[in-house]
Design an enzyme around this catalytic site. Sequence first.
Site, PDB file in Angstrom:
ATOM      1  N   SER A 236       6.375  -6.911   3.097  1.00 11.31           N
ATOM      2  CA  SER A 236       5.632  -5.723   2.689  1.00 11.31           C
ATOM      3  C   SER A 236       4.353  -6.157   1.996  1.00 11.31           C
ATOM      4  O   SER A 236       4.287  -7.234   1.382  1.00 11.31           O
ATOM      5  CB  SER A 236       6.468  -4.876   1.718  1.00 11.31           C
ATOM      6  OG  SER A 236       5.693  -3.843   1.136  1.00 11.31           O
TER       7      SER A 236
ATOM      8  N   TYR B   7      11.713  -3.892  -5.819  1.00 17.50           N
ATOM      9  CA  TYR B   7      11.354  -3.930  -4.394  1.00 17.50           C
ATOM     10  C   TYR B   7      10.257  -4.958  -4.163  1.00 17.50           C
ATOM     11  O   TYR B   7      10.336  -5.768  -3.230  1.00 17.50           O
ATOM     12  CB  TYR B   7      10.890  -2.542  -3.940  1.00 17.50           C
ATOM     13  CG  TYR B   7      10.431  -2.493  -2.502  1.00 17.50           C
ATOM     14  CD1 TYR B   7      11.354  -2.370  -1.466  1.00 17.50           C
ATOM     15  CD2 TYR B   7       9.077  -2.562  -2.169  1.00 17.50           C
ATOM     16  CE1 TYR B   7      10.938  -2.326  -0.139  1.00 17.50           C
ATOM     17  CE2 TYR B   7       8.657  -2.523  -0.853  1.00 17.50           C
ATOM     18  CZ  TYR B   7       9.590  -2.398   0.164  1.00 17.50           C
ATOM     19  OH  TYR B   7       9.169  -2.372   1.473  1.00 17.50           O
TER      20      TYR B   7
END
Length: 291
Positions: free
Chosen positions: A151, A164
């Site tokens: 990501s 995350y």
Amino acid sequence: MPESNIPFTVAGGVVLVTGAAMGMGRLHALRAARDGAAVVILWDVDGGGLEGVAREVTALGARAVARRVDLADRAAIAEAARECRAEGALALLINNAGIVRGALFWDHRPGPDIALTMDVNALAPMYVTLAFLPDMMADGGRPRRILNIASAAGTVSNPRMSVYAASKWAVLGWSDSLRIELEQEGYRHLRVTTFCPGYISTGMFAGARGPLLTPLMTPDDAVRRAWRAMAAGRPLLIAPATANLGKVLRGILPVRAWDFIGGRVFRIYAGMEKFTGRAENPVTKRQAGKQ
């Protein structure tokens, strides 16, 4: 082992996609089937969703092997891998599964939030890859690929998604290190691509806002970009371009200068303020978001 000049294709090969029941995982599985894969292995904790994707894959001419696997369970990964390795060495492994908990760090619970996020996002790709890697290394009869979905959150700090972000930083570091190891040891037929997308409109980041001049990518666009980079053997793709710009600026600016530019100008630090995420998964009842 010499580097192969044969263009990469999944045609006639075996493909494994984790997190295949929805979103990008489903689209990757369908792309593999359309491109002629003989077998598409589908892993997800959502058994009901897998059944639907398996039917779609079969309709496109590939044989679907759907397996409900809890990627937070290392033993479950090992058991599923033992069975699926009988299909033959993978032509392509896509570590796609991921979850997100959008909250301030001190609002994360140790087990359901921190441990689960790290297990699914960071550790599962390592365990899955380790199970299938020896066969992929040993069989140099065709080009093979590993696509790891990280990501853009793994390249810059992100308030309200600290765990995350940590999990995706881990994926980025591990994935690119694996790429270099394979190259140094001569396994030129096997290439690793790390994909670091910005926000994608799968529902996983519902309510989140992209930085300045950075609209949410559609799942179709994200999969198209990732697939093209993977097939070409590209080591790293950060998309869209503004996400890559953030990584560059963070690397060259002093911390406080970047805090101002990233936080006040590009508004990266405000992206998760209105995050809601996808509704809870009916199978697990434990995820705020799933890609």
